[in-house]
Scaffold this motif. Structure first.
Motif, PDB file in Angstrom:
ATOM      1  N   SER A 192      45.850  30.753  32.487  1.00  0.00           N
ATOM      2  CA  SER A 192      46.601  30.523  31.251  1.00  0.00           C
ATOM      3  C   SER A 192      46.671  31.789  30.395  1.00  0.00           C
ATOM      4  CB  SER A 192      45.982  29.378  30.449  1.00  0.00           C
ATOM      5  OG  SER A 192      44.702  29.743  29.975  1.00  0.00           O
ATOM      6  N   LEU A 193      45.985  32.816  30.823  1.00  0.00           N
ATOM      7  CA  LEU A 193      46.039  34.102  30.125  1.00  0.00           C
ATOM      8  C   LEU A 193      47.011  35.001  30.897  1.00  0.00           C
ATOM      9  CD1 LEU A 193      42.218  34.414  29.366  1.00  0.00           C
ATOM     10  CD2 LEU A 193      44.025  33.759  27.766  1.00  0.00           C
ATOM     11  N   GLN A 194      46.515  36.095  31.452  1.00  0.00           N
ATOM     12  CA  GLN A 194      47.386  37.013  32.194  1.00  0.00           C
ATOM     13  C   GLN A 194      46.952  37.159  33.648  1.00  0.00           C
ATOM     14  OE1 GLN A 194      48.046  40.719  30.018  1.00  0.00           O
ATOM     15  NE2 GLN A 194      47.637  39.631  28.110  1.00  0.00           N
ATOM     16  N   GLY A 195      46.290  36.124  34.175  1.00  0.00           N
ATOM     17  CA  GLY A 195      45.859  36.165  35.566  1.00  0.00           C
ATOM     18  C   GLY A 195      44.915  37.326  35.814  1.00  0.00           C
ATOM     19  N   LEU A 196      45.125  38.012  36.928  1.00  0.00           N
ATOM     20  CA  LEU A 196      44.253  39.135  37.275  1.00  0.00           C
ATOM     21  C   LEU A 196      44.464  40.340  36.353  1.00  0.00           C
ATOM     22  CD1 LEU A 196      44.385  38.938  41.173  1.00  0.00           C
ATOM     23  CD2 LEU A 196      42.668  37.999  39.617  1.00  0.00           C
ATOM     24  N   GLU A 197      45.520  40.320  35.568  1.00  0.00           N
ATOM     25  CA  GLU A 197      45.773  41.407  34.617  1.00  0.00           C
ATOM     26  C   GLU A 197      45.170  41.113  33.242  1.00  0.00           C
ATOM     27  OE1 GLU A 197      49.937  42.241  34.581  1.00  0.00           O
ATOM     28  OE2 GLU A 197      49.995  42.545  36.746  1.00  0.00           O
ATOM     29  N   THR A 198      44.438  40.005  33.127  1.00  0.00           N
ATOM     30  CA  THR A 198      43.805  39.649  31.859  1.00  0.00           C
ATOM     31  C   THR A 198      42.889  40.788  31.413  1.00  0.00           C
ATOM     32  OG1 THR A 198      43.876  37.295  32.385  1.00  0.00           O
ATOM     33  CG2 THR A 198      42.284  38.001  30.696  1.00  0.00           C
ATOM     34  N   PRO A 199      43.128  41.361  30.230  1.00  0.00           N
ATOM     35  CA  PRO A 199      42.272  42.443  29.755  1.00  0.00           C
ATOM     36  C   PRO A 199      40.872  41.931  29.406  1.00  0.00           C
ATOM     37  CG  PRO A 199      44.002  41.963  28.146  1.00  0.00           C
ATOM     38  CD  PRO A 199      44.215  41.058  29.307  1.00  0.00           C
TER      39      PRO A 199
ATOM     40  N   MET B 151      40.625  41.920  34.650  1.00  0.00           N
ATOM     41  CA  MET B 151      40.041  41.015  35.625  1.00  0.00           C
ATOM     42  C   MET B 151      40.096  41.597  37.037  1.00  0.00           C
ATOM     43  SD  MET B 151      38.421  38.636  35.434  1.00  0.00           S
ATOM     44  CE  MET B 151      37.860  37.143  35.619  1.00  0.00           C
ATOM     45  N   ALA B 152      41.192  42.228  37.403  1.00  0.00           N
ATOM     46  CA  ALA B 152      41.322  42.814  38.738  1.00  0.00           C
ATOM     47  C   ALA B 152      40.245  43.868  38.981  1.00  0.00           C
ATOM     48  CB  ALA B 152      42.712  43.407  38.935  1.00  0.00           C
ATOM     49  N   THR B 153      39.985  44.697  37.982  1.00  0.00           N
ATOM     50  CA  THR B 153      38.943  45.721  38.107  1.00  0.00           C
ATOM     51  C   THR B 153      37.577  45.071  38.231  1.00  0.00           C
ATOM     52  OG1 THR B 153      40.291  47.212  36.745  1.00  0.00           O
ATOM     53  CG2 THR B 153      37.981  47.796  37.049  1.00  0.00           C
ATOM     54  N   LEU B 154      37.332  44.026  37.460  1.00  0.00           N
ATOM     55  CA  LEU B 154      36.053  43.315  37.553  1.00  0.00           C
ATOM     56  C   LEU B 154      35.863  42.745  38.959  1.00  0.00           C
ATOM     57  CD1 LEU B 154      33.477  42.153  36.264  1.00  0.00           C
ATOM     58  CD2 LEU B 154      34.833  40.145  35.654  1.00  0.00           C
ATOM     59  N   ILE B 155      36.901  42.158  39.519  1.00  0.00           N
ATOM     60  CA  ILE B 155      36.800  41.593  40.866  1.00  0.00           C
ATOM     61  C   ILE B 155      36.504  42.694  41.881  1.00  0.00           C
ATOM     62  CG2 ILE B 155      38.116  40.474  42.715  1.00  0.00           C
ATOM     63  CD1 ILE B 155      39.431  38.785  40.443  1.00  0.00           C
ATOM     64  N   ASP B 156      37.126  43.850  41.726  1.00  0.00           N
ATOM     65  CA  ASP B 156      36.839  44.980  42.630  1.00  0.00           C
ATOM     66  C   ASP B 156      35.377  45.403  42.530  1.00  0.00           C
ATOM     67  OD1 ASP B 156      39.412  45.041  43.623  1.00  0.00           O
ATOM     68  OD2 ASP B 156      40.070  46.658  42.280  1.00  0.00           O
ATOM     69  N   VAL B 157      34.858  45.508  41.319  1.00  0.00           N
ATOM     70  CA  VAL B 157      33.464  45.899  41.105  1.00  0.00           C
ATOM     71  C   VAL B 157      32.525  44.857  41.727  1.00  0.00           C
ATOM     72  CG1 VAL B 157      31.671  46.209  39.334  1.00  0.00           C
ATOM     73  CG2 VAL B 157      33.906  47.289  39.054  1.00  0.00           C
ATOM     74  N   LEU B 158      32.809  43.586  41.494  1.00  0.00           N
ATOM     75  CA  LEU B 158      31.963  42.526  42.038  1.00  0.00           C
ATOM     76  C   LEU B 158      32.053  42.457  43.562  1.00  0.00           C
ATOM     77  CD1 LEU B 158      32.589  39.752  39.370  1.00  0.00           C
ATOM     78  CD2 LEU B 158      30.542  41.175  39.632  1.00  0.00           C
ATOM     79  N   SER B 159      33.221  42.754  44.115  1.00  0.00           N
ATOM     80  CA  SER B 159      33.389  42.757  45.570  1.00  0.00           C
ATOM     81  C   SER B 159      32.563  43.859  46.222  1.00  0.00           C
ATOM     82  CB  SER B 159      34.860  42.936  45.936  1.00  0.00           C
ATOM     83  OG  SER B 159      35.611  41.853  45.462  1.00  0.00           O
ATOM     84  N   GLN B 160      32.444  44.985  45.539  1.00  0.00           N
ATOM     85  CA  GLN B 160      31.603  46.075  46.050  1.00  0.00           C
ATOM     86  C   GLN B 160      30.123  45.719  45.921  1.00  0.00           C
ATOM     87  OE1 GLN B 160      32.770  49.752  44.172  1.00  0.00           O
ATOM     88  NE2 GLN B 160      34.911  49.455  44.709  1.00  0.00           N
TER      89      GLN B 160
END
Length: 91
Positions: A68-75, A27-36
């Motif tokens: 409820s999963l792993q937050g921003l670390e959700t795979p 999820m963190a990587t997805l947010i970075d991609v979407l932020s760009q």
């Protein structure tokens, strides 16, 4: 491919209802991609000052809230569906 759907406030920010993204591990990587891809307010709208998803926003992966999963670390994996939206509250 991961399908990302935007509802409510995110639809306004992105101007798109849905997109497909490749090669993101979590999820963190997805947010970075979407932020760009959407530099005008996407990340600031989604995350608070501590880098956490704002309380009044929902991000779900295959129907489950990432909190409820792993937050921003959700795979994330191929064929996952992510939906981002602002919750509606009334009084």
């Amino acid at each position: 491919m991961i399908e990302v759907k935007f509802l409510t406030r995110f639809l306004d920010i992105t101007g798109e209802k849905a997109i497909e993204i490749e090669d993101v591990k979590d999820m963190a990587t997805l947010i970075d991609v979407l932020s760009q891809k959407y530099p005008d307010g996407f990340k600031e709208t989604l995350l608070d000052d501590n880098g956490e998803i704002r309380d009044y926003l929902k991000v779900v992966v295959n129907g489950d809230d990432v909190r409820s999963l792993q937050g921003l670390e959700t795979p994330l994996k191929d064929k996952d569906q992510v939906v981002m939206f602002q919750t509606i509250a009334g009084g």
